[in-house]
Structures are given as C-alpha cells and as structure tokens.
Design an enzyme around this catalytic site. Sequence first.
Site, PDB file in Angstrom:
ATOM      1  CG  ASP A  76      36.405  38.823  42.672  1.00 22.17           C
ATOM      2  OD1 ASP A  76      35.887  38.578  43.661  1.00 22.17           O
ATOM      3  OD2 ASP A  76      35.942  38.296  41.395  1.00 22.17           O
ATOM      4  CG  HIS A  80      40.333  36.835  44.202  1.00 18.27           C
ATOM      5  ND1 HIS A  80      40.296  35.968  44.922  1.00 18.27           N
ATOM      6  CD2 HIS A  80      39.304  36.402  43.064  1.00 18.27           C
ATOM      7  CE1 HIS A  80      39.364  35.052  44.663  1.00 18.27           C
ATOM      8  NE2 HIS A  80      38.802  35.305  43.514  1.00 18.27           N
ATOM      9  CG  HIS A 209      38.950  35.347  38.232  1.00 20.61           C
ATOM     10  ND1 HIS A 209      37.622  35.384  37.977  1.00 20.61           N
ATOM     11  CD2 HIS A 209      38.669  35.900  39.560  1.00 20.61           C
ATOM     12  CE1 HIS A 209      36.808  35.265  38.933  1.00 20.61           C
ATOM     13  NE2 HIS A 209      37.201  35.534  39.972  1.00 20.61           N
TER      14      HIS A 209
END
Length: 259
Positions: A76, A80, A209
């Site tokens: 990632d 992203h 994330h």
Amino acid sequence: MSNVLIQLIDELNAGRLKLIDLTRPLGPKTPVIELPPMFASSPGFSMQTISRYDAKGPAWYWNTINVGEHTGTHFDAPVHWITGKDLSNNTCETIPARRFVGPACVIDVSREAAANPDFLLTRERILVWEAQYGRIPANSWVLVRTDWSKRADSKDFLNISKDGPHNPGFHRSASEFLAKERDVLGVGVEAVGTDAGQAGTFDLPFPSHSIMHGAGKFGLASLCNLDQLPPTGAIVIAAPLKIVDGSGSPLRVLAIAPA
C-alpha cells in the site's frame, strides 16, 4: 564488491543466514478483500496464455495477467488513501527504493488473535514488546504476527459474518504511535488488509490506512511465514512494481534472518 556484500553472500551460502519468503502464492484462488455492494471491488487474479510453444509462439511461453493492485501479498503506497493523496513521492514509481528495505520488528500476538479474531494491537501492547526487545528503530518494518495466514480456506481467511469481516488489526493508538513517535517505514500484517475487519465502524474509520498513509508510511498485507522470523534481527525487503501513478502493487517480500 565491498567486504560487507561478500560477507553477506558467504553467510547465506554457508547457511548462517537464511532467506525467508513472506509472500503468499498469487493465483485465481487468492482471497481478495470484499467491499460493501455500493463500492467498486477489485477483481480476483486471472491469467490468459499468449502462447505456449505453439503456432502463436513456437519457442516461448508467456501470459497476460489481470489483477488489482491490492491483491494477495501486496504493498500500500501513501496515495492509496485519501489522507496521503497530496504527499510528495506517494506513488509506487516515485518512492525512493531505499525506503523498501529496513529492519523488522515482529510483534507476536498470535495467542490473542486466536482467542479474539477482532483483536486490536494497542500502543500499550507495543510498549510491552519494547520493554522486552528494545525500542522500535526509525525506518523499520513493524510486522504483526497473528498466524492469520495459516487459515488455508479463503472463507476462514476473510472471515465474513452478517456484520462484515472479522480479522485482527490496529487500534488508533498503535497507528499514531508507530507513525508519529517511532517513524517506521510501515506495517505488515497477515490478514487481507492492514486494518481490522471491523475498522469501518471505528470512531476514526480505518485508522491504520488513514494515519499511516497520511504520514507517508506504507502497508504490507497478506504476509506469511512471520512465525519464522525472530522478534528483532531480520532485514525485510519489500519492493513493489514500479507502476506509474500506482497506489500499490503485488510484491514479493523477502526477509534475511539469522539461521
């Protein structure tokens, strides 16, 4: 060649160092993250033969492949996630290659994950690890061993119930600690993604994330063989394909560790 590089090869050849593959095989049966139906989903891996020692190519064999960037063992990049979209050097082809290599800190929470599939790694749990193994150095890979990769059946691996998927992940406090106080390269997990299965319901949705990529850090997902690594002392090489404007990439993750 420098003495250090010669010594590295000699140590590998003599078996005093070992090379450990942390990558799952990539094929049509590779599990792919499943999103709610209102969102676009990634396709599974597929491959079509171009020629195989036949009239289309009598002396060679090759294929075309179709695969989402975030399929199987994958990388990632910061771009992203929306939090990393405006950072510099945030796509696969712009990240300096030096940032793909770093020491590995392996935090073993396999017992906790076996008892609770929704287990979250917290800042406090990381501090317990540091009290035993030392401070996590800057520019290191933090790999979380859950033994989730040993779930051979795709259904068990994705572990989806009526309320969504269930797999271990990071508490917000852990992500903030690793990104801001330890300045790591990124984190790696054995599950299909770096966030917990239920992370969409958290007060900060998808904290791994959101926080890690917003800080320019990386993610590695669907790793395996973390049980073969020591808590410290290994080096990890995790280099994605150099995809122009790529948000991520399948990759082969290798570790060099003491035998």
